[in-house]
Design an enzyme around this catalytic site. Structure first.
Site, PDB file in Angstrom:
ATOM      1  N   ARG A  76       0.830  -1.211   0.000  1.00 29.20           N
ATOM      2  CA  ARG A  76       0.000   0.000   0.000  1.00 29.20           C
ATOM      3  C   ARG A  76       0.860   1.255   0.000  1.00 29.20           C
ATOM      4  NH1 ARG A  76      -4.300   1.680   4.721  1.00 29.20           N
ATOM      5  NH2 ARG A  76      -4.945   3.653   3.792  1.00 29.20           N
ATOM      6  N   ARG A  84      12.782 -11.381   3.165  1.00 32.44           N
ATOM      7  CA  ARG A  84      13.506 -12.520   3.721  1.00 32.44           C
ATOM      8  C   ARG A  84      13.969 -13.484   2.637  1.00 32.44           C
ATOM      9  NH1 ARG A  84       9.101 -14.325   8.058  1.00 32.44           N
ATOM     10  NH2 ARG A  84       7.809 -13.676   6.293  1.00 32.44           N
ATOM     11  N   HIS A  93      11.262  -4.148  14.319  1.00 34.58           N
ATOM     12  CA  HIS A  93      11.519  -2.729  14.054  1.00 34.58           C
ATOM     13  C   HIS A  93      12.838  -2.262  14.635  1.00 34.58           C
ATOM     14  CE1 HIS A  93       7.032  -1.499  13.285  1.00 34.58           C
ATOM     15  NE2 HIS A  93       7.522  -2.332  12.388  1.00 34.58           N
ATOM     16  N   LYS A 148       4.500   1.992  12.568  1.00 32.23           N
ATOM     17  CA  LYS A 148       4.020   2.051  13.936  1.00 32.23           C
ATOM     18  C   LYS A 148       3.583   0.659  14.377  1.00 32.23           C
ATOM     19  CE  LYS A 148       0.933   3.801  11.478  1.00 32.23           C
ATOM     20  NZ  LYS A 148       0.765   2.668  10.548  1.00 32.23           N
ATOM     21  N   ASP A 176      -1.041  -2.932  17.434  1.00 32.49           N
ATOM     22  CA  ASP A 176      -1.556  -2.812  16.074  1.00 32.49           C
ATOM     23  C   ASP A 176      -2.640  -1.755  15.961  1.00 32.49           C
ATOM     24  OD1 ASP A 176      -1.202  -4.647  13.483  1.00 32.49           O
ATOM     25  OD2 ASP A 176      -0.350  -5.694  15.204  1.00 32.49           O
TER      26      ASP A 176
END
Length: 357
Positions: free
Chosen positions: A29, A48, A90, A108, A189
Site C-alpha cells: 500500500r 527474507r 523494528h 508504527k 496494532d
C-alpha cells in the site's frame, strides 16, 4: 522540538530514493501511494527471500531486489529505508539501517517498547540521521486542521477525548495478531491509533488506568484505557479490540464545543465542529484522506530541508506514546518473550485490570 539541519553531507538531490524493507500488505500500500509522489523514486526492495523481493520488484518496477536486509542497507543509491516489518523486528531493522547511514521511516508502533524506541532515537540523533515513525494520521491534512482548531481555542479547553479502534475478528490462535513473539495483541496494532490521537492533542498523560481481556496466548484481545492529565483535568477514554467491530470514531470535547470524527477517524473524510451559538460546521478533506502519500511527502520535505526529525511526527512524541503503551501493558499484564527485563513504564498510578479469555 527544534528542527535541526544535521545530516549526511551531499545527502539530497532533487529526487529522494527509497528502499522498501518487507513485502507485506502495508508495504504494498505504501509503495503504491509513494509512486504517485513527485520527487520520490523506489530503487530497491528487500525481503527474507529473494523470490518475494523479486516478485514485489517486478510488480512495482523496482530495479533491485535483495533476498535479505544487508544488500538494501549497503545500497549507496538508497537515501531512506521504509521499514514495514512486524513490530518485533523494528528495533533491529531500523537500527541497522541507521547504522548503515540511511534515513528511516519506520512503521508504527515504533518498537515493542519504550526502551527499544529510545535506543533508536539515541542512535539517530548521535548519527545526525533522519528517523520518523510512520504515524500517517499525524500527516493527514484534516487531522492537521483539527489540531489547528483545538490549539486555536475553537472549542475552548479540552475536557475529554474519546477514540476507539476495533476489528470484528475472530482471529485464529496461529494468526500473527495472537502471537506474543511478534508483538501481537490489539494494543500495538490498533491501540496505538487512539493513544496517539489523544497525545497529539494533550501530550503525555500523568495517569494510566487499563483493563483487558487476554487471549490464552497472553496477548490483549480487548483493552480499555483511561488516561488523565492533572494540570488540565482532561481525560481520554480509549479502546482497542481484536474481538469487536467498534465504531472507529473519535471526538474531542472542550469547554465551549466539540469536534466529531466519523468512522475511520485516523483518515477522516470530514470532521464536524460543534460550537455554542453556531450551526454544526462540516469540514471536508481537501484530498484523498486514505492515502499514505502524506507521510511520504513529509519525509521527502524533511530530507530535502536537511532535517533529522519531522515537526509533524516528532521523536519525543513517539517516545511518549511508547511509554503510555508500556504503561497500559504493565497494567494488564502483557509482556513479550523478547523482554527479558522490564522497559521504562509511564504513568503514575497503579490502575489495573485483566480478564482471561
Amino acid at each position: 522540538m527544534v528542527e535541526t539541519s544535521v545530516g549526511r553531507v551531499g545527502y539530497m538531490s532533487d529526487t529522494v530514493r527509497w528502499g522498501i524493507l518487507a513485502t507485506g500488505g502495508i508495504a504494498e500500500r505504501f509503495t503504491t501511494d509513494l509512486l504517485t509522489l513527485d520527487g520520490a523514486e523506489v530503487v530497491a526492495v528487500a525481503s527474507r527471500t529473494e523470490a518475494s523481493a523479486r516478485a514485489f520488484a517486478d510488480r512495482f518496477g523496482i530495479p533491485r531486489a535483495y533476498g535479505g536486509w544487508d544488500g538494501l542497507f549497503a545500497d549507496e543509491d538508497v537515501d531512506v529505508v521504509y521499514v514495514a516489518t512486524p513490530h518485533h523486528a523494528h528495533r533491529e531493522a531500523a537500527g541497522r539501517a541507521l547504522a548503515a547511514g540511511r534515513a528511516v521511516l519506520c512503521e508504527k508502533a515504533l518498537t515493542l517498547n519504550a526502551r527499544e524506541a529510545e535506543e533508536l532515537v539515541i542512535l539517530s540523533r548521535d548519527r545526525g540521521l533522519f528517523l520518523m515513525e510512520a504515524m500517517w494520521m499525524y500527516c493527514n491534512p484534516l487531522i492537521r486542521r483539527l489540531v489547528e482548531l483545538v490549539h486555536g481555542g475553537a472549542i475552548g479547553e479540552i475536557r475529554t477525548v474519546q477514540a476507539d479502534f476495533g476489528l470484528a475478528g475472530p482471529f485464529p490462535a496461529d494468526h500473527r495478531l495472537r502471537d506474543p513473539s511478534v508483538g501481537g495483541g490489539a494494543l500495538l496494532d490498533l491501540g496505538v491509533y487512539p493513544v496517539s490521537f489523544a497525545q497529539l492533542l494533550l501530550g503525555e498523560p500523568d495517569t494510566v488506568h487499563a483493563h483487558a481481556l487476554l487471549s490464552p496466548e497472553g496477548v490483549d484481545l480487548n483493552t480499555g484505557m483511561l488516561l488523565g492529565w492533572s494540570d488540565s483535568g482532561a481525560s481520554a477514554l480509549l479502546s482497542c479490540s481484536l474481538d469487536a467491530d467498534t465504531p472507529l470514531t473519535a471526538s474531542v470535547t472542550g469547554s465551549r464545543g466539540r469536534i466529531d470524527l466519523p468512522r475511520g477517524f485516523f483518515f477522516p473524510e470530514h470532521l464536524t465542529l460543534h460550537r455554542e451559538g453556531h450551526e454544526p460546521e462540516v469540514i471536508t478533506a481537501p484530498e484523498d484522506p486514505h492515502s499514505l502519500r502524506h507521510e511520504a511527502a513529509e519525509v521527502v520535505r524533511c530530507l530535502r530541508a536537511g532535517l533529522t526529525e519531522s515537526p509533524l511526527v516528532p521523536l519525543d512524541g513517539s517516545l511518549a506514546v511508547m511509554r503510555t503503551l508500556d504503561a497500559v501493558r504493565d497494567r494488564i499484564g502483557v509482556r513479550y518473550p523478547q523482554e527479558a527485563v522490564p522497559g521504562p513504564r509511564g504513568g503514575s498510578d497503579d490502575g489495573s485490570g485483566v480478564t482471561r479469555a
